[in-house]
Design a protein around this motif. Structure first.
Motif, PDB file in Angstrom:
ATOM      1  N   ILE A  19      34.569  49.004  42.074  1.00 56.20           N
ATOM      2  CA  ILE A  19      35.831  48.803  42.727  1.00 56.20           C
ATOM      3  C   ILE A  19      36.807  47.790  41.899  1.00 56.20           C
ATOM      4  N   ALA A  20      36.216  46.783  41.484  1.00 52.81           N
ATOM      5  CA  ALA A  20      37.187  45.867  40.695  1.00 52.81           C
ATOM      6  C   ALA A  20      36.549  45.196  39.747  1.00 52.81           C
ATOM      7  N   HIS A  21      37.500  44.337  39.192  1.00 56.02           N
ATOM      8  CA  HIS A  21      37.181  43.297  37.989  1.00 56.02           C
ATOM      9  C   HIS A  21      37.386  41.732  38.645  1.00 56.02           C
ATOM     10  N   GLY A  22      36.613  40.953  38.444  1.00 61.49           N
ATOM     11  CA  GLY A  22      36.791  39.514  39.043  1.00 61.49           C
ATOM     12  C   GLY A  22      36.047  38.441  38.170  1.00 61.49           C
ATOM     13  N   LEU A  23      36.231  37.189  38.825  1.00 61.63           N
ATOM     14  CA  LEU A  23      35.561  36.012  38.276  1.00 61.63           C
ATOM     15  C   LEU A  23      34.714  35.512  38.758  1.00 61.63           C
ATOM     16  N   PHE A  24      33.556  34.991  38.324  1.00 58.34           N
ATOM     17  CA  PHE A  24      32.488  34.551  39.111  1.00 58.34           C
ATOM     18  C   PHE A  24      32.430  32.893  39.459  1.00 58.34           C
ATOM     19  N   ASN A  25      31.796  32.652  40.415  1.00 55.86           N
ATOM     20  CA  ASN A  25      31.650  31.316  40.573  1.00 55.86           C
ATOM     21  C   ASN A  25      30.507  30.877  41.453  1.00 55.86           C
ATOM     22  N   PRO A  26      29.227  30.728  41.019  1.00 54.69           N
ATOM     23  CA  PRO A  26      28.011  30.381  41.996  1.00 54.69           C
ATOM     24  C   PRO A  26      28.233  29.399  42.839  1.00 54.69           C
ATOM     25  N   ASN A  27      29.354  28.357  42.505  1.00 51.43           N
ATOM     26  CA  ASN A  27      29.432  27.264  43.388  1.00 51.43           C
ATOM     27  C   ASN A  27      30.103  27.388  44.734  1.00 51.43           C
ATOM     28  N   SER A  28      30.696  28.478  44.830  1.00 51.72           N
ATOM     29  CA  SER A  28      31.531  28.887  45.997  1.00 51.72           C
ATOM     30  C   SER A  28      31.171  29.883  47.023  1.00 51.72           C
ATOM     31  N   ASN A  29      31.300  29.474  48.039  1.00 51.41           N
ATOM     32  CA  ASN A  29      31.203  30.855  49.208  1.00 51.41           C
ATOM     33  C   ASN A  29      31.690  31.980  48.571  1.00 51.41           C
ATOM     34  N   ILE A  30      33.058  31.934  48.182  1.00 52.46           N
ATOM     35  CA  ILE A  30      33.882  33.006  47.641  1.00 52.46           C
ATOM     36  C   ILE A  30      33.199  33.088  46.346  1.00 52.46           C
ATOM     37  N   ARG A  31      32.110  34.006  46.304  1.00 53.98           N
ATOM     38  CA  ARG A  31      31.261  33.919  44.992  1.00 53.98           C
ATOM     39  C   ARG A  31      32.203  34.927  43.856  1.00 53.98           C
ATOM     40  N   VAL A  32      32.950  35.656  44.160  1.00 51.86           N
ATOM     41  CA  VAL A  32      33.769  36.545  43.230  1.00 51.86           C
ATOM     42  C   VAL A  32      35.129  36.684  43.672  1.00 51.86           C
ATOM     43  N   ARG A  33      36.341  36.292  42.924  1.00 50.74           N
ATOM     44  CA  ARG A  33      37.595  36.489  43.352  1.00 50.74           C
ATOM     45  C   ARG A  33      38.066  37.685  42.416  1.00 50.74           C
ATOM     46  N   LEU A  34      38.611  38.732  42.876  1.00 47.37           N
ATOM     47  CA  LEU A  34      39.233  39.838  42.259  1.00 47.37           C
ATOM     48  C   LEU A  34      40.333  39.896  41.773  1.00 47.37           C
ATOM     49  N   TYR A  35      40.733  40.395  40.776  1.00 46.87           N
ATOM     50  CA  TYR A  35      41.991  40.522  39.849  1.00 46.87           C
ATOM     51  C   TYR A  35      42.556  41.914  39.342  1.00 46.87           C
ATOM     52  N   SER A  36      41.797  42.645  39.394  1.00 47.75           N
ATOM     53  CA  SER A  36      42.225  44.162  38.863  1.00 47.75           C
ATOM     54  C   SER A  36      41.174  45.070  39.378  1.00 47.75           C
ATOM     55  N   TRP A  37      42.008  46.140  40.032  1.00 47.16           N
ATOM     56  CA  TRP A  37      41.079  47.469  40.488  1.00 47.16           C
ATOM     57  C   TRP A  37      41.133  48.405  39.556  1.00 47.16           C
ATOM     58  N   ASP A  38      41.768  48.388  38.319  1.00 51.29           N
ATOM     59  CA  ASP A  38      41.908  49.234  37.032  1.00 51.29           C
ATOM     60  C   ASP A  38      40.565  49.070  36.327  1.00 51.29           C
ATOM     61  N   GLU A  39      39.942  49.918  36.296  1.00 55.21           N
ATOM     62  CA  GLU A  39      38.377  49.951  35.532  1.00 55.21           C
ATOM     63  C   GLU A  39      38.775  49.684  34.146  1.00 55.21           C
ATOM     64  N   SER A  40      39.594  50.079  33.277  1.00 51.75           N
ATOM     65  CA  SER A  40      39.861  49.861  32.161  1.00 51.75           C
ATOM     66  C   SER A  40      40.410  48.444  31.671  1.00 51.75           C
ATOM     67  N   ALA A  41      40.724  47.801  32.779  1.00 50.62           N
ATOM     68  CA  ALA A  41      41.344  46.402  32.539  1.00 50.62           C
ATOM     69  C   ALA A  41      40.516  45.604  31.717  1.00 50.62           C
ATOM     70  N   VAL A  42      40.886  44.395  31.103  1.00 46.79           N
ATOM     71  CA  VAL A  42      39.956  43.476  30.585  1.00 46.79           C
ATOM     72  C   VAL A  42      40.777  42.144  30.925  1.00 46.79           C
ATOM     73  N   LEU A  43      40.183  41.411  31.350  1.00 53.82           N
ATOM     74  CA  LEU A  43      40.600  39.952  31.866  1.00 53.82           C
ATOM     75  C   LEU A  43      40.797  39.072  30.871  1.00 53.82           C
ATOM     76  N   ASP A  44      41.522  39.344  29.793  1.00 49.44           N
ATOM     77  CA  ASP A  44      41.845  38.643  28.736  1.00 49.44           C
ATOM     78  C   ASP A  44      43.246  37.797  28.790  1.00 49.44           C
ATOM     79  N   ASP A  45      43.411  36.898  27.959  1.00 45.10           N
ATOM     80  CA  ASP A  45      44.502  36.110  27.905  1.00 45.10           C
ATOM     81  C   ASP A  45      45.844  36.994  28.181  1.00 45.10           C
ATOM     82  N   ALA A  46      46.012  38.301  27.339  1.00 47.24           N
ATOM     83  CA  ALA A  46      47.229  38.951  27.621  1.00 47.24           C
ATOM     84  C   ALA A  46      47.310  39.601  29.017  1.00 47.24           C
ATOM     85  N   PHE A  47      46.235  39.588  29.831  1.00 47.46           N
ATOM     86  CA  PHE A  47      46.271  40.120  31.220  1.00 47.46           C
ATOM     87  C   PHE A  47      46.659  38.860  32.047  1.00 47.46           C
TER      88      PHE A  47
END
Length: 416
Positions: free
Chosen positions: A68-96
């Motif tokens: 589905i997507a790439h996201g960032l994880f936060n076990p402290n939040s009820n929003i457990r994952v925030r999604l940022y890219s629906w491109d399977e080949s994406a990498v959430l690096d500094d350039a992104f």
């Protein structure tokens, strides 16, 4: 982050060679995320494969194993994952992240909001609508006010500071915290200078040809309500020769536009905050119209009740209350509050008068707000004509995939 949880730096996360952790959804929960909604709540998750650290990149999968997507994880939040890219080949690096920030700035540049740089203001990044869920950046002149509502994106703070310094002649970058984020996200941050010079005690902002004194450090939100810029100007067109009542005036921006651009005869403005009244009064004097606007402290419901008891009537009324619903559980009560406020306004509005009524509660939709107004019309037996339904300006764009970020509603109405 708890004391027992190991601290992991952004660089460690970025260079981690382990397989990217996978978050698998429960059956029949994937549709909103295929539709690009960025918030994955804990209740939608079936299991997590791998052991993601706070802020680490994860891959979201359906219960059938579909990407589905790439996201960032936060076990402290009820929003457990925030999604940022629906491109399977994406990498959430500094350039992104740098590219996302560049895209946000390009919009403001395209619509002319980076002109008159030293005296103007605008929202440079607007969270979900700029595909940067959890990050808001406002600019006043050469100062930048950064707000995080995501713990994971707060870990990108150094990258964000570096981008702003390279892209703009930034004199200072200040962190503003948002109410409730410590509890909601586990954010252990406080208002502070991140880089450069501290913002001045008073900054003079120019908007719609009007000058305002405001404080980036002590003012509400980030010091000024930039989102009502175009609505204030639009509302002023209906107020020529009017005796106007304004409630929740804050820095007096609706009132100043009403007199300067709308040629209102006079405006009586109230706010519950004495510091807001002092600033609004100073702003009217700054623009040479202090004799036509009177600012006073007062709570909206009590002011309206008093005018009703006295039989007072106005040609127009402006209602711009603070957010009334912060959680879905509070929506019903908030709608009752909006109903009561607008119902009282009807009682002191002349027949044929203009009502400018606003809501900044993102959990209440445009349709729900309109239905509330229809109920007011029904209960008072007064016919209402909606002349304009307005929302947010271009520096507060809306993502149709995340309707919650279409938070601002401004109805300009005629009440017979």
């Amino acid at each position: 982050m708890s004391d027992s949880e190991p601290s992991v730096s952004e660089d460690q996360v970025a260079t981690d060679t382990r397989p990217t952790p996978r978050v698998i959804l429960k059956p029949r929960r994937a549709l909103p995320f295929f539709g690009r909604h960025p918030w994955v709540f804990a209740g939608a998750i079936s299991r997590i494969e791998g052991n993601p650290n706070t802020g680490q990149e994860v891959i979201l999968l359906s219960d059938k194993g579909e990407f589905i997507a790439h996201g960032l994880f936060n076990p402290n939040s009820n929003i457990r994952v925030r999604l940022y890219s629906w491109d399977e080949s994406a990498v959430l690096d500094d350039a992104f992240w740098t590219n996302r920030l560049q895209q946000a700035v390009a919009l403001r540049e395209q619509v002319g909001l980076l002109e008159n740089f030293e005296t103007s203001g605008c929202r440079v990044v607007f969270s979900e609508a700029d595909q940067l869920s959890g990050l808001t950046i406002d600019r006043y002149g050469a100062w930048f006010l950064v707000q995080f509502s995501s713990l994971a994106l707060s870990q990108k703070q150094d990258l964000i500071i570096r981008f702003l310094k390279e892209r703009f002649p930034a004199r200072g970058i200040w962190l503003r915290t948002e109410k409730g984020m410590r509890e909601a996200e586990g954010l252990e941050i406080s208002d502070q200078l991140l880089d450069g010079e501290e913002p001045p005690a008073h900054f003079f902002l120019e908007e719609n040809g009007i000058r305002y004194g405001m404080s980036m450090v002590t003012g509400q939100k980030t010091g000024f309500y930039l989102d009502q810029r175009e609505n204030r100007l639009a509302a002023a067109r209906y107020l020529k020769n009017h005796r106007t009542l304004e409630l929740h005036c804050y820095t007096g921006a609706f009132a100043l536009n009403a007199v300067i651009h709308g040629q209102a005869q006079s405006v009586l403005s109230y706010d519950s905050s004495q510091s807001a009244i002092d600033q609004a009064t100073a702003n009217a004097e700054l623009n040479g119209i202090g004799s036509r606007i009177r600012f006073q402290t007062g709570k909206a419901y009590a002011v309206l009740e008093q005018f009703k008891a006295e039989g007072e009537q106005f040609d127009s009324i402006i209602l711009d209350p603070p957010k009334m619903a912060r959680h879905r559980s509070g929506v019903k009560q908030a709608l009752k509050g909006y109903f009561s406020l607008n119902r009282l306004a009807f009682d002191v509005l002349k027949p044929g008068g203009i009502l400018i009524t606003c809501s900044c509660s993102g959990l209440i939709s445009q349709v729900e707000f309109q239905q509330m107004l229809a109920s007011v019309s029904q209960h008072t037996g007064r016919h209402m004509q909606v002349l304009e339904q307005r929302s947010q300006p271009a520096d507060h764009p809306v993502s149709p995939s995340c309707p919650e970020n279409q938070y601002l509603k401004c109805f300009i109405c005629r009440v017979l």
